[in-house]
Structure formats: structure tokens, C-alpha cells
Design a protein around this motif. Structure first.
Motif, short mmCIF file in Angstrom:
data_model
loop_
_atom_site.label_atom_id
_atom_site.label_comp_id
_atom_site.label_asym_id
_atom_site.label_seq_id
_atom_site.Cartn_x
_atom_site.Cartn_y
_atom_site.Cartn_z
N UNK B 19 0.83 -1.21 0.00
CA UNK B 19 0.00 0.00 0.00
C UNK B 19 0.86 1.25 0.00
N UNK B 22 2.52 1.76 -3.39
CA UNK B 22 1.54 2.19 -4.40
C UNK B 22 1.20 3.66 -4.16
N UNK B 23 1.00 4.02 -2.89
CA UNK B 23 0.71 5.41 -2.54
C UNK B 23 1.83 6.34 -2.99
N UNK B 24 3.07 5.91 -2.80
CA UNK B 24 4.21 6.76 -3.18
C UNK B 24 4.28 6.94 -4.69
N UNK B 27 1.60 9.42 -5.62
CA UNK B 27 2.00 10.78 -5.23
C UNK B 27 3.06 11.30 -6.18
#
Lengths: 322, 252
Positions: B19, B22-24, B27
Motif C-alpha cells: 500500500x 503504491x501510494x508513493x 503521489x
């Protein structure tokens, strides 16, 4: 959780594309998107709106972003925007401004928040004379290669015309705002983004709403540090049969409500408006309702604030629960 | 986020870590797009975000990029469009083809496009202050398309001049530096520039690049250009059929 619909996406994309939006405009978009619910009463529509925002924020938290509201302290209008909550390598990319431009911006913000009169603005000519070198000390920990005394050439060579151009760009992008009589104030984007930075850096907060009191009314008693936004002041004292007095020291506050005469009557009846001695300067500690980890997204570490100009500033203050 | 078990089990990495990665990546894509005004982001930049953290599993970067694509769609309503970097035709012809084929695997890049219907987008999302760039983009692509897909710099500016844009203008009310505005289109990969050695020295050519040639966009351009052409022919026909009378009516 059910996925977001195209309506949620529209709200998110409109903020990302158009920048912070006034509450009326944002609510208008929402109303047009949920037109089948137009038969709802205002209260019910508001409830639906809040539910939408709640759902959006639950999803945005996956990427450390947040849809939040703030008040433009100069006119009291509420704005909505999407802000970044965590400063990391990715967010440091997310700016078209160069390092000296960002240092210049931070210098201006610091000068504005230090305004002892609570006017929340400085003359744009004063802004142009802000020196970038003062920003170097704050960025020493993790950013700069050399020692604290090493000022990057880009900072030294940042010309007046570059400053003028940067100032225009910052106003255009809503990081700063242009005010009458050639003054510069904090822009809506800064109010949204720097909310937590203001707290961490001990910007005096409004007694009523606990938000940084950058443009605010000060207690006329110079020994007292209480500040109130004018819209908070109006809200607190409107429709109440209470004296318009400072909660810190009891001094009468300026006001222009209809209840002026009534207030005068009450305070005359009481005999005196000065109830507390000047010795009680400590602010009451209040728990901060939200623990927001938001940090300045302009890319640099928050510098420690230099000593404020007001001599009577107390050391204990309201602080964010971080 | 719950990953499909048969896929996720390939990688012995906790969901929370996946997670975070994927978030990075998401962003990175959002902030980079903001910083470079919508220029395509190369796939290798994204894979690097994963490999730089020490994850050596094969296919893991692809997995993360696919998940990022899925999340960009579900959270934001953005499509992560993959573009294949096009090579200038001149380079391919002059035998430099071997060089251009070297890094075909890295030639993929990404842009984010709104998935909203165009009427919703136009009404609620489009930033009115940047509409002039969309206009310029369409006009320049249209001109190059009409010129057969390739045009000399001189010729392009000749046409733009007729529309009121001058090459050396630095204070245009909307575009400021017009040359820089055109350069932005190159950075955004709508166009590509190529210097060709000609008998009269170096000549700069502009060609359509992968973003303009991307099927949905290219089809629309062709459609609009053909509609405009049809319109022009209809107008000419109108004047040719009852020639003199209609010309007199408008003072020709």
C-alpha cells in the motif's frame, strides 16, 4: 467501502484543476452534480455534502492527501482545497518554484505573521527587501550540504527583478494575496497548506476558533496577548447579552454591533471593566481537536521561528497535539 | 487495500508495505505532473521508485505500477494513459535506427487524463485560465497534420503569424513568450523537434509526437480538421454557384 462515483471524482478534480474554491462555488458544483436531490432542504443537502466529503477523505488518505476547508482571514470566506499531509520526496517535487523562490516566499510569510498589529500584511516594497539569507539557518538539518554559514549563490544572486516576478507569480497562484494600498497578505493556498505549520511555529491563535490569528483584532490592553478574528468576534458577541470584553483581561473590546449601547449600560452598571490584574498572562491550555500531521508543502523543513517583535509575548501557549 | 490473493502471494511482501509503495508511486505521478505541467512521466522513473527501496522481485515494479493505475482511477477518476515514445522519422531514416531501438523497453511513458465525460469536465473541472494552451495545442497539431505530419519551423511560424502569434514575441498577453509556449508542447510530447542537415545548413523540423498520435486524440484531430475542410468547401461552393450576385451582396 463502495467506490467513489464520478460525482466524487468531479469534486476532487475540480479542486485539483482549479485550485482552492470558494465555499459557494464548491457547493454550487455539488448541487449541480446531485441535482436529483434538489428537493432536499438545505440542512439535508448539507448532510449529504458532508457525507460526500467524508467518503472522499477516506479514499484520499491512501495517498496522504486531504480535502479540507479554511477561512480566508481577510474577508472571512470559507475555501475548500486539497492539501498534502505529509512532506516526503514526492511532495518536494510538486512545485514549479525554485529553491530561492521558496525561500523568498517563506521570508514573506514569516514577516507577515510577525506583524505586531495583527494586520496580517506587509507593504510589497518591504517584501522586496526581504533577504533570503535569513532562511538558510532553518534549512540546515537535512537539506544543505555545507554548514549553516554557507549561503547558496542562488540566494545571494536573487535579484530585485526576480523577486518582483516571483511576487507576481505567488499572488497569481494564490500563495499570497494582493491587498489595497500596495500590501501583500497570506493567500488562500497558504491558509490551507500551512495550517499545521502555523501551529508548530507558535503563531498566536484566535481565542474562539483556535486557528492561527494572522489577521485579527488584538486586545487593546498591550499587556494582554488575546487575539480574535473579526468574524469570530462578531459571532461570539452577536445576539448575546454579554459584555464585549476580553476573556483574558476583561478590557472592553471595540465593536460596532447594534448592542453597543446595551453593552455600555451593562459595563457601567458593573462599575469597572478591568477585572483581572496584568499578572495573569498565561494562556489556558486547550487540547487540540485534531491531530493533523500536515507540514509545509513548499518543500523545506520548518524553520524555528525567530523571536516575535511583541515584547509581552508569553511563553506558554496553546499548542497542537503532535 | 486487499490484493487478489493469487497475484499478491507471488511477492512475499506485507500488504501494508505494498500500500505504501503504491501510494508513493501515485503521489510521485501527481506531484511530477504538477511540476512539469503535464509532461509524460517515463516508466523507468516509476520502476526506480520501487527498486531503489531494495525490492528485487521480478515483476514487482509492474505490479505496483498496475495497482497505482487502478487506484488513480478509483480514487481520482484519472486514467493513467501509456504512451510509446515515438522516434523522429529523420533519425530512423538516416540509419540511426539501431540507437533508437536500444531502449525500446524504456520508451513507455505515462500521462494522467480525466475520465469524466467531456461536458462534465468542461463545466466543472477545466481550468479556464489555461484554455489558451489547449487552443494553441489544437491549432499547432492541426497545422502539422495538414502539412502531412511534418513541417519546417519557418513554415509553422509563418502560419502562426497569420493567426496573430509571432515567433519573437515575449510579452504576449496570454502566452508571454510565444516561443516558450511552443517549446512546452514539445516537452509535453505533442510535438518533437528534429534538426536536419540540409544544403542551406541546419533546418528545424516539427513532427507530431506520441501524445498527438495517441489514437483517441489523433482521431479527434482528423475529425475536426475534416469537418473544417468540409465547411470551407461548402462556403466556396456557396459562392461559386451563384457567384456574382452573392459576391456583390458582401461587397466583393
Amino acid at each position: 467501502m463502495a467506490p467513489l462515483s464520478w460525482r466524487h471524482h468531479t469534486l476532487i478534480q475540480s479542486l485539483l484543476s482549479r485550485g482552492p474554491l470558494k465555499e459557494d462555488d464548491f457547493l454550487s458544483i455539488f448541487s449541480q452534480l446531485t441535482v436529483k436531490n434538489s428537493g432536499l432542504r438545505q440542512q439535508q443537502e448539507r448532510k449529504l455534502f458532508n457525507e460526500f466529503l467524508r467518503k472522499i477523505n477516506a479514499e484520499l488518505s491512501f495517498v496522504q492527501l486531504e480535502l479540507r476547508a479554511c477561512r480566508n482571514q481577510y474577508d472571512g470566506h470559507v475555501y475548500y482545497g486539497i492539501v498534502n499531509n505529509v512532506e516526503d520526496d514526492q511532495s518536494k517535487l510538486g512545485t514549479k518554484y525554485t529553491v530561492p523562490q521558496i525561500a523568498f516566499y517563506r521570508g514573506i510569510v514569516e514577516a507577515i505573521i510577525h506583524d505586531a498589529q495583527g494586520e496580517g500584511c506587509i507593504f510589497n516594497t518591504a517584501a522586496l527587501y526581504i533577504r533570503l539569507e535569513t532562511q538558510v539557518h532553518g534549512a540546515t538539518d537535512s537539506q544543505s550540504q555545507g554548514g549553516a554559514s554557507q549561503i547558496p549563490p542562488a540566494f545571494k544572486n536573487f535579484s530585485m527583478s526576480q523577486k518582483e516576478k516571483t511576487l507576481d507569480q505567488l499572488v497569481n497562484d494564490q500563495w499570497l494575496c494582493s491587498m489595497p494600498e500596495g500590501k501583500i497578505g497570506i493567500g488562500v493556498r497558504s491558509f490551507l497548506d500551512l495550517r499545521s505549520w502555523f501551529r508548530t511555529n507558535e503563531v498566536p491563535a484566535c481565542e474562539v476558533c483556535n486557528e492561527a490569528a494572522i489577521k485579527a483584532q488584538l486586545c487593546p490592553n498591550e499587556a494582554c496577548n488575546v487575539r480574535l478574528h473579526s468574524y469570530c468576534l462578531q459571532k461570539k458577541f452577536s445576539g448575546q447579552r454579554v459584555e464585549r470584553v476580553c476573556s483574558g483581561c476583561g478590557t472592553q473590546l471595540q465593536g460596532s454591533t447594534v448592542k453597543e449601547e446595551l453593552r455600555e449600560e451593562i459595563s457601567n452598571a458593573n462599575g469597572s471593566s478591568q477585572r483581572r490584574a496584568e499578572s495573569s498572562r498565561k494562556r489556558r491550555r486547550r487540547p487540540h481537536p485534531e491531530a493533523s500531521a500536515g507540514i509545509d508543502t513548499t518543500g523545506d523543513d520548518s524553520p524555528p521561528m525567530s523571536k516575535p517583535k511583541r515584547a509581552t509575548r508569553s511563553s506558554a501557549r496553546l499548542s497542537a497535539g503532535e | 487495500m486487499s490484493y487478489a490473493p493469487e497475484i499478491a502471494s507471488q511477492f512475499d511482501i506485507p500488504d501494508l508495505e505494498k500500500d505504501k509503495l503504491v501510494g508513493e508511486v501515485i503521489r510521485y505521478i501527481l506531484f511530477k505532473t504538477e511540476q512539469n505541467s503535464g509532461c509524460p512521466i517515463r516508466r523507468e522513473e516509476l520502476t526506480q521508485l520501487v527498486t531503489a527501496k531494495g525490492y528485487k522481485q521480478r515483476n514487482f515494479p509492474s505490479f505496483v505500477i498496475d495497482e497505482a493505475k487502478s487506484k488513480l482511477s478509483s480514487i481520482f477518476g484519472y486514467e493513467m494513459r501509456e504512451l510509446q515514445r515515438s522516434r523522429p522519422s529523420a533519425a530512423a531514416n538516416t540509419g540511426r535506427a539501431s540507437q533508437s531501438q536500444q531502449s525500446v523497453g524504456d520508451a513507455k511513458s505515462y500521462i494522467i487524463i480525466s475520465k469524466l465525460p467531456s461536458d462534465v469536465y468542461g463545466k466543472f473541472v477545466e481550468d479556464k485560465s489555461s484554455v489558451h494552451m489547449s487552443g494553441l495545442t489544437f491549432v499547432v497539431i492541426g497545422i502539422i497534420h495538414l502539412a502531412g505530419g511534418k513541417i519546417t519551423e519557418e513554415n509553422l511560424w509563418h502560419h502562426l503569424k497569420r493567426l496573430g502569434l509571432h515567433e519573437n514575441e515575449e510579452n504576449h498577453p496570454k502566452f508571454s513568450n510565444t516561443k516558450q509556449a511552443l517549446e512546452t508542447l514539445v516537452q509535453q510530447r505533442y510535438l518533437q523537434k528534429e534538426k536536419v542537415n540540409g544544403p542551406e545548413g541546419n533546418i528545424v523540423h516539427y513532427e507530431l509526437a506520441e501524445r498527438a498520435l495517441d489514437a483517441p486524440i489523433y482521431d479527434k484531430i482528423k475529425e475536426y480538421v475534416s469537418q473544417l475542410t468540409f465547411l470551407m468547401i461548402s462556403v466556396l461552393h456557396y459562392f461559386l454557384t451563384d457567384g456574382a450576385e452573392r459576391c456583390n451582396a458582401i461587397g466583393i
